[in-house]
Scaffold this active site. Structure first.
Site, PDB file in Angstrom:
ATOM      1  N   CYS A 115     -12.337  -7.729  -2.015  1.00  0.00           N
ATOM      2  CA  CYS A 115     -11.066  -7.820  -2.736  1.00  0.00           C
ATOM      3  C   CYS A 115      -9.894  -7.560  -1.791  1.00  0.00           C
ATOM      4  CB  CYS A 115     -11.074  -6.828  -3.908  1.00  0.00           C
ATOM      5  SG  CYS A 115      -9.606  -6.913  -4.938  1.00  0.00           S
ATOM      6  N   CYS A 116      -9.987  -6.489  -0.976  1.00  0.00           N
ATOM      7  CA  CYS A 116      -8.923  -6.211  -0.001  1.00  0.00           C
ATOM      8  C   CYS A 116      -8.794  -7.351   1.005  1.00  0.00           C
ATOM      9  CB  CYS A 116      -9.208  -4.905   0.734  1.00  0.00           C
ATOM     10  SG  CYS A 116      -8.769  -3.408  -0.160  1.00  0.00           S
ATOM     11  N   CYS A 198      -3.098  -0.177  -4.831  1.00  0.00           N
ATOM     12  CA  CYS A 198      -3.205  -0.955  -6.069  1.00  0.00           C
ATOM     13  C   CYS A 198      -3.551  -0.025  -7.240  1.00  0.00           C
ATOM     14  CB  CYS A 198      -4.303  -1.998  -5.926  1.00  0.00           C
ATOM     15  SG  CYS A 198      -3.949  -3.250  -4.687  1.00  0.00           S
ATOM     16  N   CYS A 201      -7.215   1.065  -7.954  1.00  0.00           N
ATOM     17  CA  CYS A 201      -7.879   1.794  -6.869  1.00  0.00           C
ATOM     18  C   CYS A 201      -7.114   3.043  -6.441  1.00  0.00           C
ATOM     19  CB  CYS A 201      -8.069   0.880  -5.662  1.00  0.00           C
ATOM     20  SG  CYS A 201      -9.072  -0.564  -6.006  1.00  0.00           S
ATOM     21  N   CYS A 224      -7.872  -0.150   3.948  1.00  0.00           N
ATOM     22  CA  CYS A 224      -7.792  -1.481   3.364  1.00  0.00           C
ATOM     23  C   CYS A 224      -8.309  -2.569   4.292  1.00  0.00           C
ATOM     24  CB  CYS A 224      -6.363  -1.800   2.961  1.00  0.00           C
ATOM     25  SG  CYS A 224      -5.233  -1.885   4.328  1.00  0.00           S
TER      26      CYS A 224
HETATM   27 FE1  SF4 Z   1      -8.414  -5.000  -4.519  1.00  0.00          FE
HETATM   28 FE2  SF4 Z   1      -8.348  -2.349  -4.802  1.00  0.00          FE
HETATM   29 FE3  SF4 Z   1      -8.097  -3.508  -2.351  1.00  0.00          FE
HETATM   30 FE4  SF4 Z   1      -6.139  -3.682  -4.186  1.00  0.00          FE
HETATM   31  S1  SF4 Z   1      -6.881  -1.803  -3.154  1.00  0.00           S
HETATM   32  S2  SF4 Z   1      -6.883  -5.321  -2.913  1.00  0.00           S
HETATM   33  S3  SF4 Z   1      -7.336  -3.868  -6.098  1.00  0.00           S
HETATM   34  S4  SF4 Z   1      -9.913  -3.483  -3.710  1.00  0.00           S
END
Ligand code: SF4
Length: 240
Positions: A115-116, A198, A201, A224
């Site tokens: 996701c990151c 985010c 998270c 991240c």
């Molecule tokens: Fe995705 Fe969480 Fe990374 Fe944001 S912090 S990009 S929601 S995994």
């Protein structure tokens, strides 16, 4: 990249000359060495210090803001407020296309690294094309991985320069700078969020906990991953 290439030699000379210099000096020399730099900011808990410092050194500094589309609404309001108050005229908001890889916004639950990578790393890497390098808010005190952080680095995968003007700042230095310059605080700081990413998270942090304890709480992840080391994208730090 060999250590005797021209960019590495230039960066090495800058580190030797400026390693004990103030953050503003590092920024001034960075813009002289590589005028086409972008400041990458999350507009998080401490970001306003570097944004203010950079705008003081270069009024029209180019800022890149990664909107992951999963940020707190307060961050989006704060981003606009800070840009207006500091007179930042060149803030580019960058967003990933998540329609194929994460259409229901649940990837962070299943695979936060992916996701990151989708929402931050890839989109930033694309946005940085055409820039000589970028400015980060990373600091040595933030983790063991950053303990040796120099003011200037060469990003081997891309050949870009990376500038860390606050590398030597302590947590108290950041707070002092924000207070002395009467800079606006992210509203979530007062609600127990000393580090803000985010919304899915990030949790508040209890008294006595590490300030980053609320990031990816309960997961084997604390960065991240938008930095490059030895030619690979790795988990070496948030930008601010
Ligand atoms: Fe995705 Fe969480 Fe990374 Fe944001 S912090 S990009 S929601 S995994």
């Amino acid at each position: 990249m060999p250590l005797d290439d021209p960019l590495s030699l230039r960066v090495g000379a800058l580190n030797t000359r400026l390693k004990h210099h103030a953050a503003a000096d590092v920024l001034r020399h960075a813009f002289e060495a590589a005028p086409n730099l972008a400041l990458v900011s999350s507009f998080g808990a401490e970001s306003v210090a570097l944004l203010h410092l950079a705008a003081t050194v270069k009024r029209d500094v180019q800022v890149l803001f990664i909107d992951t589309m999963l940020l707190f609404p307060e961050t989006l309001v704060y981003q606009r407020d800070v840009a207006r108050r500091l007179g930042l005229r060149r803030v580019r908001v960058i967003r990933a296309d998540t329609s194929v890889a994460d259409p229901d916004d649940t990837l962070h639950q299943r695979d936060p690294d992916a996701c990151c990578d989708l929402r931050k790393t890839q989109v930033l890497n694309t946005a940085l094309e055409g820039f000589d390098g970028w400015i980060t808010g990373r600091k040595r005190f933030q983790s063991g991985q950053r303990a040796e952080l120099p003011p200037f680095e060469v990003e081997e995968a891309t050949g870009r320069i990376k500038v860390n003007p606050l590398a030597h700042w302590s947590a108290a230095d950041v707070q002092d700078y924000i207070a002395e310059n009467n800079l606006p605080r992210h509203p979530l700081v007062a609600r127990g969020y000393p580090s803000i990413g985010c919304a899915p998270c990030t949790t508040p942090v209890a008294e006595g906990e590490d300030p980053r304890a609320g990031r990816w709480r309960g997961k084997d992840k604390d960065e991240c991953g938008i930095h490059f080391v030895n030619g690979k994208m790795v988990r070496t730090g948030a930008t601010t």
